[in-house]
Design a protein around this motif. Structure first.
Motif, PDB file in Angstrom:
ATOM      1  N   VAL A  73       6.448   8.296  34.686  1.00  0.00           N
ATOM      2  CA  VAL A  73       7.095   8.339  33.368  1.00  0.00           C
ATOM      3  C   VAL A  73       6.102   8.041  32.250  1.00  0.00           C
ATOM      4  CG1 VAL A  73       7.848   5.918  33.277  1.00  0.00           C
ATOM      5  CG2 VAL A  73       9.179   7.682  32.110  1.00  0.00           C
ATOM      6  N   MET A  74       4.952   7.463  32.620  1.00  0.00           N
ATOM      7  CA  MET A  74       3.939   7.162  31.606  1.00  0.00           C
ATOM      8  C   MET A  74       3.297   8.423  31.026  1.00  0.00           C
ATOM      9  SD  MET A  74       4.126   4.069  30.980  1.00  0.00           S
ATOM     10  CE  MET A  74       2.765   4.022  29.843  1.00  0.00           C
ATOM     11  N   VAL A  75       3.366   9.536  31.732  1.00  0.00           N
ATOM     12  CA  VAL A  75       2.780  10.783  31.212  1.00  0.00           C
ATOM     13  C   VAL A  75       3.509  11.229  29.938  1.00  0.00           C
ATOM     14  CG1 VAL A  75       2.297  13.209  31.679  1.00  0.00           C
ATOM     15  CG2 VAL A  75       1.846  11.484  33.437  1.00  0.00           C
ATOM     16  N   ILE A 107      -1.984  21.988  16.753  1.00  0.00           N
ATOM     17  CA  ILE A 107      -2.040  22.574  18.103  1.00  0.00           C
ATOM     18  C   ILE A 107      -1.998  21.469  19.159  1.00  0.00           C
ATOM     19  CG2 ILE A 107      -3.500  23.868  19.718  1.00  0.00           C
ATOM     20  CD1 ILE A 107      -4.442  25.473  17.189  1.00  0.00           C
ATOM     21  N   TYR A 108      -2.803  20.414  18.960  1.00  0.00           N
ATOM     22  CA  TYR A 108      -2.788  19.293  19.906  1.00  0.00           C
ATOM     23  C   TYR A 108      -1.403  18.644  19.961  1.00  0.00           C
ATOM     24  CZ  TYR A 108      -7.936  19.458  19.811  1.00  0.00           C
ATOM     25  OH  TYR A 108      -9.252  19.836  19.905  1.00  0.00           O
ATOM     26  N   LEU A 109      -0.761  18.531  18.804  1.00  0.00           N
ATOM     27  CA  LEU A 109       0.581  17.958  18.744  1.00  0.00           C
ATOM     28  C   LEU A 109       1.551  18.830  19.529  1.00  0.00           C
ATOM     29  CD1 LEU A 109       2.299  16.369  15.733  1.00  0.00           C
ATOM     30  CD2 LEU A 109       3.498  18.109  17.009  1.00  0.00           C
ATOM     31  N   ALA A 110       1.450  20.144  19.381  1.00  0.00           N
ATOM     32  CA  ALA A 110       2.345  21.058  20.095  1.00  0.00           C
ATOM     33  C   ALA A 110       2.148  20.962  21.609  1.00  0.00           C
ATOM     34  CB  ALA A 110       2.120  22.491  19.612  1.00  0.00           C
ATOM     35  N   VAL A 111       0.909  20.845  22.041  1.00  0.00           N
ATOM     36  CA  VAL A 111       0.633  20.696  23.481  1.00  0.00           C
ATOM     37  C   VAL A 111       1.229  19.386  23.988  1.00  0.00           C
ATOM     38  CG1 VAL A 111      -1.181  20.441  25.215  1.00  0.00           C
ATOM     39  CG2 VAL A 111      -1.414  22.150  23.410  1.00  0.00           C
ATOM     40  N   ALA A 112       1.058  18.320  23.215  1.00  0.00           N
ATOM     41  CA  ALA A 112       1.622  17.028  23.614  1.00  0.00           C
ATOM     42  C   ALA A 112       3.144  17.080  23.647  1.00  0.00           C
ATOM     43  CB  ALA A 112       1.144  15.934  22.658  1.00  0.00           C
ATOM     44  N   LEU A 113       3.750  17.795  22.710  1.00  0.00           N
ATOM     45  CA  LEU A 113       5.206  17.943  22.703  1.00  0.00           C
ATOM     46  C   LEU A 113       5.663  18.695  23.947  1.00  0.00           C
ATOM     47  CD1 LEU A 113       7.842  17.479  21.156  1.00  0.00           C
ATOM     48  CD2 LEU A 113       7.417  19.649  19.983  1.00  0.00           C
ATOM     49  N   PHE A 114       4.941  19.734  24.314  1.00  0.00           N
ATOM     50  CA  PHE A 114       5.243  20.496  25.534  1.00  0.00           C
ATOM     51  C   PHE A 114       5.192  19.583  26.766  1.00  0.00           C
ATOM     52  CE2 PHE A 114       3.323  22.948  29.106  1.00  0.00           C
ATOM     53  CZ  PHE A 114       4.425  23.736  29.419  1.00  0.00           C
ATOM     54  N   ILE A 115       4.163  18.738  26.826  1.00  0.00           N
ATOM     55  CA  ILE A 115       4.026  17.813  27.954  1.00  0.00           C
ATOM     56  C   ILE A 115       5.139  16.784  27.952  1.00  0.00           C
ATOM     57  CG2 ILE A 115       2.568  16.012  28.989  1.00  0.00           C
ATOM     58  CD1 ILE A 115       0.151  17.613  27.761  1.00  0.00           C
ATOM     59  N   ALA A 116       5.419  16.213  26.794  1.00  0.00           N
ATOM     60  CA  ALA A 116       6.460  15.179  26.704  1.00  0.00           C
ATOM     61  C   ALA A 116       7.823  15.735  27.124  1.00  0.00           C
ATOM     62  CB  ALA A 116       6.532  14.628  25.271  1.00  0.00           C
ATOM     63  N   VAL A 117       8.190  16.885  26.601  1.00  0.00           N
ATOM     64  CA  VAL A 117       9.488  17.478  26.956  1.00  0.00           C
ATOM     65  C   VAL A 117       9.505  17.908  28.413  1.00  0.00           C
ATOM     66  CG1 VAL A 117      11.012  19.452  26.499  1.00  0.00           C
ATOM     67  CG2 VAL A 117       9.988  18.180  24.588  1.00  0.00           C
ATOM     68  N   GLY A 118       8.430  18.518  28.863  1.00  0.00           N
ATOM     69  CA  GLY A 118       8.375  19.003  30.234  1.00  0.00           C
ATOM     70  C   GLY A 118       8.378  17.902  31.285  1.00  0.00           C
ATOM     71  N   ARG A 119       7.764  16.775  30.968  1.00  0.00           N
ATOM     72  CA  ARG A 119       7.676  15.682  31.951  1.00  0.00           C
ATOM     73  C   ARG A 119       8.843  14.692  31.858  1.00  0.00           C
ATOM     74  NH1 ARG A 119       4.945  17.778  35.887  1.00  0.00           N
ATOM     75  NH2 ARG A 119       2.718  18.023  35.538  1.00  0.00           N
ATOM     76  N   PHE A 120       9.546  14.656  30.716  1.00  0.00           N
ATOM     77  CA  PHE A 120      10.741  13.806  30.654  1.00  0.00           C
ATOM     78  C   PHE A 120      11.820  14.499  31.426  1.00  0.00           C
ATOM     79  CE2 PHE A 120       9.493  11.313  26.705  1.00  0.00           C
ATOM     80  CZ  PHE A 120       9.510  10.095  27.341  1.00  0.00           C
TER      81      PHE A 120
END
Length: 120
Positions: A73-75, A107-120
């Motif tokens: 969950v830390m990801v 762009i970095y923010l969008a990638v992080a948003l993709f990771i946050a949504v995808g991993r939650f």
């Protein structure tokens, strides 16, 4: 989808690692001469090193928890923190008129948003 999330996390971790190492080990005077790091003139050396340490933690937090199966969950939590860091970077670069760097931060923010949504 899992593969795309791994690639995104790996690439963002490389960005965080590069920025973290630079801010942690390159002297402030030298950083201020690098294009994109002019913002360092308005910050103390300790603040810059703190940001570097946070980026190094982000680099590990984006990959290791899921890879090791320990507190995965830390990801997404790390990705959410990266979003906050990028918002601050966007404001800082925007104040200096560095709009190309603001776009990179988006762009970095969008990638992080993709990771946050995808991993939650």
């Amino acid at each position: 989808m899992n593969t795309a999330l791994w690639i995104a996390a790996g690439l963002l971790a490389l960005v965080a690692l590069t920025g973290g190492l630079t801010k942690s080990f390159v002297p402030k005077a030298k950083l201020a001469t690098i294009h994109g790091a002019e913002w360092t003139t308005g910050f103390g050396a300790n603040a810059i090193r703190t940001l570097g340490a946070l980026e190094l933690l982000a680099a590990t937090g984006l990959v290791l928890p899921k890879a090791l199966g320990v507190a995965p969950v830390m990801v997404p939590v790390t990705a959410a923190c990266w979003i906050a860091l990028m918002l601050g970077a966007m404001v800082t670069h925007g104040r200096l008129g560095q709009y190309k760097l603001v776009a990179v931060n988006v762009i970095y923010l969008a990638v992080a948003l993709f990771i946050a949504v995808g991993r939650f």
